[in-house]
Each structure stands twice: as C-alpha cells, then as structure tokens.
Design a protein around this motif. Structure first.
Motif, PDB file in Angstrom:
ATOM      1  N   ARG A  63       0.861  -1.177   0.000  1.00  0.00           N
ATOM      2  CA  ARG A  63       0.000   0.000   0.000  1.00  0.00           C
ATOM      3  C   ARG A  63       0.902   1.233   0.000  1.00  0.00           C
ATOM      4  NH1 ARG A  63      -2.422   3.487   3.850  1.00  0.00           N
ATOM      5  NH2 ARG A  63      -4.520   4.157   3.270  1.00  0.00           N
ATOM      6  N   LEU A  64       0.802   2.029  -1.036  1.00  0.00           N
ATOM      7  CA  LEU A  64       1.678   3.182  -1.219  1.00  0.00           C
ATOM      8  C   LEU A  64       0.845   4.456  -1.212  1.00  0.00           C
ATOM      9  CD1 LEU A  64       4.722   3.537  -1.571  1.00  0.00           C
ATOM     10  CD2 LEU A  64       4.351   3.713  -4.019  1.00  0.00           C
ATOM     11  N   VAL A  65       1.305   5.426  -0.470  1.00  0.00           N
ATOM     12  CA  VAL A  65       0.606   6.710  -0.334  1.00  0.00           C
ATOM     13  C   VAL A  65       1.374   7.770  -1.110  1.00  0.00           C
ATOM     14  CG1 VAL A  65      -0.261   8.452   1.260  1.00  0.00           C
ATOM     15  CG2 VAL A  65      -0.263   6.043   1.924  1.00  0.00           C
ATOM     16  N   ASP A  66       0.679   8.427  -2.014  1.00  0.00           N
ATOM     17  CA  ASP A  66       1.262   9.541  -2.761  1.00  0.00           C
ATOM     18  C   ASP A  66       0.974  10.822  -1.985  1.00  0.00           C
ATOM     19  OD1 ASP A  66       2.360  11.231  -4.572  1.00  0.00           O
ATOM     20  OD2 ASP A  66       0.820  10.974  -6.115  1.00  0.00           O
ATOM     21  N   ASP A  67       1.970  11.329  -1.304  1.00  0.00           N
ATOM     22  CA  ASP A  67       1.785  12.505  -0.468  1.00  0.00           C
ATOM     23  C   ASP A  67       3.041  13.346  -0.482  1.00  0.00           C
ATOM     24  OD1 ASP A  67       3.511  10.967   0.929  1.00  0.00           O
ATOM     25  OD2 ASP A  67       2.301  10.756   2.730  1.00  0.00           O
ATOM     26  N   ALA A  68       2.991  14.435   0.236  1.00  0.00           N
ATOM     27  CA  ALA A  68       4.130  15.347   0.349  1.00  0.00           C
ATOM     28  C   ALA A  68       4.103  15.961   1.737  1.00  0.00           C
ATOM     29  CB  ALA A  68       4.072  16.441  -0.715  1.00  0.00           C
ATOM     30  N   GLN A  69       5.260  16.058   2.343  1.00  0.00           N
ATOM     31  CA  GLN A  69       5.378  16.605   3.679  1.00  0.00           C
ATOM     32  C   GLN A  69       5.985  17.998   3.638  1.00  0.00           C
ATOM     33  OE1 GLN A  69       7.518  13.834   6.131  1.00  0.00           O
ATOM     34  NE2 GLN A  69       5.833  12.368   6.202  1.00  0.00           N
ATOM     35  N   ALA A  70       5.506  18.838   4.551  1.00  0.00           N
ATOM     36  CA  ALA A  70       6.010  20.202   4.652  1.00  0.00           C
ATOM     37  C   ALA A  70       5.803  20.674   6.081  1.00  0.00           C
ATOM     38  CB  ALA A  70       5.284  21.132   3.670  1.00  0.00           C
ATOM     39  N   VAL A  71       6.393  21.793   6.397  1.00  0.00           N
ATOM     40  CA  VAL A  71       6.241  22.405   7.713  1.00  0.00           C
ATOM     41  C   VAL A  71       5.490  23.717   7.540  1.00  0.00           C
ATOM     42  CG1 VAL A  71       8.284  21.315   8.677  1.00  0.00           C
ATOM     43  CG2 VAL A  71       8.506  23.507   7.530  1.00  0.00           C
ATOM     44  N   PHE A 285      -2.316  13.086  -1.693  1.00  0.00           N
ATOM     45  CA  PHE A 285      -2.848  13.249  -3.039  1.00  0.00           C
ATOM     46  C   PHE A 285      -3.663  12.031  -3.469  1.00  0.00           C
ATOM     47  CE2 PHE A 285       1.355  15.559  -3.269  1.00  0.00           C
ATOM     48  CZ  PHE A 285       0.803  16.794  -2.995  1.00  0.00           C
ATOM     49  N   SER A 286      -3.156  10.839  -3.216  1.00  0.00           N
ATOM     50  CA  SER A 286      -3.856   9.604  -3.583  1.00  0.00           C
ATOM     51  C   SER A 286      -3.256   8.454  -2.797  1.00  0.00           C
ATOM     52  CB  SER A 286      -3.743   9.333  -5.095  1.00  0.00           C
ATOM     53  OG  SER A 286      -2.388   9.128  -5.462  1.00  0.00           O
ATOM     54  N   VAL A 287      -3.995   7.335  -2.767  1.00  0.00           N
ATOM     55  CA  VAL A 287      -3.558   6.119  -2.075  1.00  0.00           C
ATOM     56  C   VAL A 287      -3.696   4.952  -3.047  1.00  0.00           C
ATOM     57  CG1 VAL A 287      -3.946   4.558  -0.141  1.00  0.00           C
ATOM     58  CG2 VAL A 287      -4.271   7.023   0.166  1.00  0.00           C
ATOM     59  N   ARG A 288      -2.602   4.189  -3.227  1.00  0.00           N
ATOM     60  CA  ARG A 288      -2.598   3.036  -4.122  1.00  0.00           C
ATOM     61  C   ARG A 288      -2.458   1.781  -3.271  1.00  0.00           C
ATOM     62  NH1 ARG A 288       1.352   5.362  -8.954  1.00  0.00           N
ATOM     63  NH2 ARG A 288       0.223   7.334  -9.231  1.00  0.00           N
ATOM     64  N   GLU A 289      -3.507   0.968  -3.286  1.00  0.00           N
ATOM     65  CA  GLU A 289      -3.533  -0.212  -2.430  1.00  0.00           C
ATOM     66  C   GLU A 289      -2.647  -1.335  -2.957  1.00  0.00           C
ATOM     67  OE1 GLU A 289      -4.888  -0.247   0.409  1.00  0.00           O
ATOM     68  OE2 GLU A 289      -6.058   1.601   0.339  1.00  0.00           O
ATOM     69  N   THR A 290      -2.489  -1.471  -4.259  1.00  0.00           N
ATOM     70  CA  THR A 290      -1.719  -2.578  -4.845  1.00  0.00           C
ATOM     71  C   THR A 290      -0.599  -2.025  -5.709  1.00  0.00           C
ATOM     72  OG1 THR A 290      -3.282  -2.711  -6.693  1.00  0.00           O
ATOM     73  CG2 THR A 290      -3.706  -4.125  -4.789  1.00  0.00           C
ATOM     74  N   ALA A 291       0.319  -1.350  -5.083  1.00  0.00           N
ATOM     75  CA  ALA A 291       1.450  -0.775  -5.817  1.00  0.00           C
ATOM     76  C   ALA A 291       2.594  -1.786  -5.833  1.00  0.00           C
ATOM     77  CB  ALA A 291       1.902   0.524  -5.159  1.00  0.00           C
ATOM     78  N   LYS A 328       8.806   1.570 -16.346  1.00  0.00           N
ATOM     79  CA  LYS A 328       8.281   2.919 -16.129  1.00  0.00           C
ATOM     80  C   LYS A 328       8.039   3.082 -14.637  1.00  0.00           C
ATOM     81  CE  LYS A 328       4.518   6.060 -17.405  1.00  0.00           C
ATOM     82  NZ  LYS A 328       3.252   6.206 -18.172  1.00  0.00           N
ATOM     83  N   VAL A 329       8.696   4.066 -14.030  1.00  0.00           N
ATOM     84  CA  VAL A 329       8.635   4.247 -12.590  1.00  0.00           C
ATOM     85  C   VAL A 329       7.551   5.254 -12.236  1.00  0.00           C
ATOM     86  CG1 VAL A 329      11.065   3.654 -12.337  1.00  0.00           C
ATOM     87  CG2 VAL A 329      10.399   6.048 -12.611  1.00  0.00           C
ATOM     88  N   GLY A 330       7.085   5.148 -10.981  1.00  0.00           N
ATOM     89  CA  GLY A 330       6.049   6.048 -10.488  1.00  0.00           C
ATOM     90  C   GLY A 330       6.516   6.773  -9.240  1.00  0.00           C
ATOM     91  N   ILE A 331       5.832   6.529  -8.131  1.00  0.00           N
ATOM     92  CA  ILE A 331       6.135   7.217  -6.880  1.00  0.00           C
ATOM     93  C   ILE A 331       7.437   6.685  -6.303  1.00  0.00           C
ATOM     94  CG2 ILE A 331       5.275   7.759  -4.573  1.00  0.00           C
ATOM     95  CD1 ILE A 331       2.473   7.223  -5.617  1.00  0.00           C
ATOM     96  N   GLY A 335      14.191   4.469  -0.308  1.00  0.00           N
ATOM     97  CA  GLY A 335      14.609   3.088  -0.501  1.00  0.00           C
ATOM     98  C   GLY A 335      13.733   2.280  -1.418  1.00  0.00           C
ATOM     99  N   LYS A 336      12.589   2.803  -1.852  1.00  0.00           N
ATOM    100  CA  LYS A 336      11.657   2.068  -2.688  1.00  0.00           C
ATOM    101  C   LYS A 336      11.232   2.922  -3.868  1.00  0.00           C
ATOM    102  CE  LYS A 336      11.328  -1.638  -0.045  1.00  0.00           C
ATOM    103  NZ  LYS A 336      11.698  -2.995  -0.490  1.00  0.00           N
ATOM    104  N   VAL A 337      10.863   2.273  -4.956  1.00  0.00           N
ATOM    105  CA  VAL A 337      10.360   2.968  -6.131  1.00  0.00           C
ATOM    106  C   VAL A 337       9.238   2.133  -6.735  1.00  0.00           C
ATOM    107  CG1 VAL A 337      12.100   1.913  -7.625  1.00  0.00           C
ATOM    108  CG2 VAL A 337      10.991   4.017  -8.332  1.00  0.00           C
ATOM    109  N   GLU A 338       8.180   2.788  -7.155  1.00  0.00           N
ATOM    110  CA  GLU A 338       7.031   2.099  -7.734  1.00  0.00           C
ATOM    111  C   GLU A 338       7.286   1.800  -9.206  1.00  0.00           C
ATOM    112  OE1 GLU A 338       2.206   2.745  -8.333  1.00  0.00           O
ATOM    113  OE2 GLU A 338       3.549   4.454  -8.004  1.00  0.00           O
TER     114      GLU A 338
END
Length: 437
Positions: A63-71, A285-291, A328-331, A335-338
């Motif tokens: 399960r991969l979460v497409d998000d971004a962190q900020a302060v 932004f989005s959640v991918r359950e089967t990445a 073709k890579v995604g998120i 240490g990991k790449v989709e």
C-alpha cells in the motif's frame, strides 16, 4: 676521443642486454601452454568458470501513499489588534484578559464628556431649525413670507442634521467594540491611561477554526487541489493528529524558493490548538492499495530511460539467467520505487552487482534475496519509514458534532485526465405529431 668511443660501446651493450632480458621474460616457458579459448572465456558469458554473484530482490505489492510533507504555522481564522482612532483617556475596560467576547460588545470606553455635550448642542440646534422650517412652511402657504425664506430654513435644517450626525460619530469613535466573536488576549493598558491614536490596546483571536499555512515545491502544483485533506502532526501535542481541509492555493509561485503557498482549515472548537504553533503537514494526493515496488538501487538509468535486470531460470537450480527490461517508474519513497510498467508481482530483479552483468543471458548466482522484513512498513513518498508497530500509536482527534466552522469545500477535479461528474440530462418530451391536414 677514445673515451667517447668507449662510452658509446658500453651504452650499446647495455641496451642490447636489456632487450634480451625483456624478450626472455615475455617468452612462454613451454610451447602450447596458452590457455584454451574455453578456459579464457569469462564465466559471465556462459563458460565453465564460476558464475557472477549478485544480490536480488522480489517485486512486492504494498500500500503506497502519494503525499508530500512540509512544515507550516497555525494562524487564527480572524485576528485583530484593537487600536483607537482618536486620542483620549480610558475610563472603562469592559473585559477580562482571556475572556470570550461577542461581536458588537463595548470593550473600551474613552472619556466622551465633550463629544456628548456637542451632541446635545447639535440636538438643540436641530430642534430650532425644525421649528423654523415648520413655521416658514405655514407662512408661505398664507403668502406672508417669500419662498426664499423657506429655502433658507430648509438649508439650515440640513446643516443642523449634519452637525448632529457629526457629533454622534465623534462620540461613537470613543467606544471600541469587538468586530467579531473571539477571545481577547492580554491587555497592555489600564483605566486612566492616555492613548494616542493608533496605540495597541489588546488583540482578539477567533480560534474556533484555525488556518495552517505551508508551502510545497512547484512540482506538486498540478496535484494539490481544493478540498483535499492534510494530516497535521503538532510537536507540542505528541500522539494526536489533526485533519485540515485545503481551502486555498496561492496562484503565484515564489520565484526565490520555487514553491506554492497552501492554506488549510482545521476545526478547533475543542480549543486544543493555538495560533503560532509549529505543524508538520502531510498532504495526501492519492492512495494506491496494490502498488508494485522494488528497491531503488535496482534501477539502472540510461539517459531518460529506466532499466532493471530481471532474473530468469538458469541452466541449473543454483543459478539464474539475466535479461535487461525497460520499466516505467512512479512514486518514489525512501529506498523504494514504484513500477508502473515492465514488471509483475513476484518477479526478481538484481538489486546489487549490475556492473558485473555485461549482456543478456549472463549466468549469475544469487547470494541474497532482499525481502521486506516483518514489522517494517513502507514509508509514504517524501516521508520517513515507520515500523508497523508504531503506526497506530497516533490517534486522530475526533470532530465535534454540528456544522464545521471551516465550511464545506468540494474537491476540485484535475484539469486533465479526470472526467467531470455526469449531469442528468433533462427529459425530452416527444415532439408533437403534425397533422397532415
């Protein structure tokens, strides 16, 4: 002359001796001792030598979460510092520090004796002007005075009314009222103080709803939309998370930092948060359950293309055969790449030792298969890895019943790639049949 000839002869003899030694050193010791082509062939090319050793990893489904962190920082929904418009002496302070006040409540009263006296004077002048106007109207009806006298009395009446309005406005400016519902801060003045216009008295904060302002890199400006949610971690309140709804996106990108400003709203009716707090915002932004993910070091970039070395069945159970595959890579996460295209779940790729594989069909020996250990969670994109045992230790703060003070913001559809919701077309009535007659 003889010495020069001797020196030349010695030099020639030395050169000849060195050449002979070099020839003897490079000469094979026995005829036919050269290694056979089969023995000289590298093991990686399929010869009888030892296979190349590599490290491998399997394609995992997580399960991969497409998000971004900020302060960011928390701000009041509405905030104002009360300041007088005119100079004067304070006679009353009708509030207590930290008290909740209502809109229109009189908070500060200045000395208004002189303005009130001017109001009474203006009221008296208005009464006289009204009486003169009424009397002239009656006299004009009986033709005892001219129309000019009536016009002058009407003008005097308007001047008296304007003076009264001015006197009342001047007196009203000596009362400072709350512009909205909120909580007053700590006052810095006392009754009897003489203040000049523009001096600070006290601040009022509306904190039933708080704004969180943060910035994201410009590459996320096409992903972030109004109505999306952002999860907030507050350092001052460990163990609790708050949900903010994105309400505004700055149309201007900062040219210095190449970032876009984001503003979210938080329901703070429980008054757990305060303006000025430091917040860590995680925009989802989005959640991918089967990445499908692989280790990041398994990617072999070549220009604008990405490749991996896929492992196939080898000539025997202890070895594998290699094949170069474009993917073709995604998120990307630490240490990991989709992988979007090119690999399937369960495939095995080379994670380390790609430089030893020169071409497809190389026979390799796998010394280690990197698998995700039990109790380790895949980190969201742009975040840090968190063990699975600690993921559920943070609880979300429940919302109170009733209308949300932030309002309701509908999620905007992306400009490209998303079909807008279909609208029910109005029912068409059948066309009327025309009479041939």
């Amino acid at each position: 002359m003889a010495s020069k000839i001797i020196y030349a002869a010695v030099a020639v003899a030395g050169i000849a001796l060195a050449s002979g030694a070099a020839w003897w050193y490079q000469k094979p010791k026995a005829p036919g001792a050269n290694p056979s082509p089969t023995a000289a062939r590298p093991a990686a090319a399929g010869g009888s030598g030892k296979p190349v050793t590599v490290e491998a990893a399997k394609v995992e489904v997580v399960r991969l979460v497409d998000d971004a962190q900020a302060v960011g920082s928390l701000r009041s929904r509405r905030s104002v510092v009360l300041r007088p418009e005119v100079s004067g002496r304070i006679t009353q302070l009708n509030f207590i520090d930290g008290q909740r006040v209502r809109k229109g409540q009189v908070l500060v009263q200045f000395d208004d004796q002189l303005p009130l006296a001017q109001v009474q004077q203006s009221q008296a002048e208005l009464s006289i002007a009204q009486a003169n106007q009424k009397r002239n109207q009656e006299l004009v009806a009986q033709n005892f005075v001219s129309q000019r006298s009536l016009d002058e009395s009407a003008a005097n009446l308007q001047v008296a009314q304007a003076k009264l309005s001015l006197a009342k406005a001047t007196a009203a400016r000596l009362k400072i009222v709350a512009p909205f519902d909120g909580i007053v801060g700590i006052r810095v003045v006392n009754p009897g103080d003489y203040l000049k216009d523009g001096a600070d008295i006290v601040n009022i904060e509306d904190i039933d709803a708080l704004f969180v302002d943060f910035r994201l890199p410009e590459r996320f400006q096409s992903k972030v939309k109004r109505g999306q949610t952002a999860v907030l971690d507050i350092d001052a309140l460990p163990g609790r998370r708050f949900v903010a709804q994105i309400q505004a996106i700055d149309p201007l990108i900062d040219a210095n930092g190449r970032s876009v400003g984001i503003r979210g709203c938080i329901d703070n009716r429980q008054l757990q948060l305060r303006p000025g707090m430091f917040a860590r915002a995680n925009t989802v932004f989005s959640v991918r359950e089967t990445a499908r993910v692989i280790p990041e070091e398994a990617i072999v970039p070549q220009g604008n293309r990405q490749f991996v070395i896929k492992l196939l069945d080898g000539p025997d159970p202890q070895t594998r055969s290699t094949k170069r595959v474009e993917v073709k890579v995604g998120i990307r996460s630490p240490g990991k790449v989709e992988i979007l295209e090119g690999l399937e779940a369960g495939d095995t790729v080379v994670a380390a030792g790609q430089q030893r594989v020169q071409r497809d069909g190389t026979v390799v020996s796998v010394v280690q298969i990197g698998e995700r250990q039990a109790g380790q969670a895949i980190a969201p994109a742009g975040g840090a890895a968190r063990p699975a045992s600690t993921v559920n230790t943070v609880a979300f703060v429940p919302a109170l019943p009733g209308p949300n003070p932030c309002g309701v913001v509908s999620v905007e559809a992306p400009v490209r790639g998303v079909t807008p919701p279909s609208r029910t077309a109005p029912e068409r009535k059948p066309a009327a049949t025309r009479d041939p007659a």
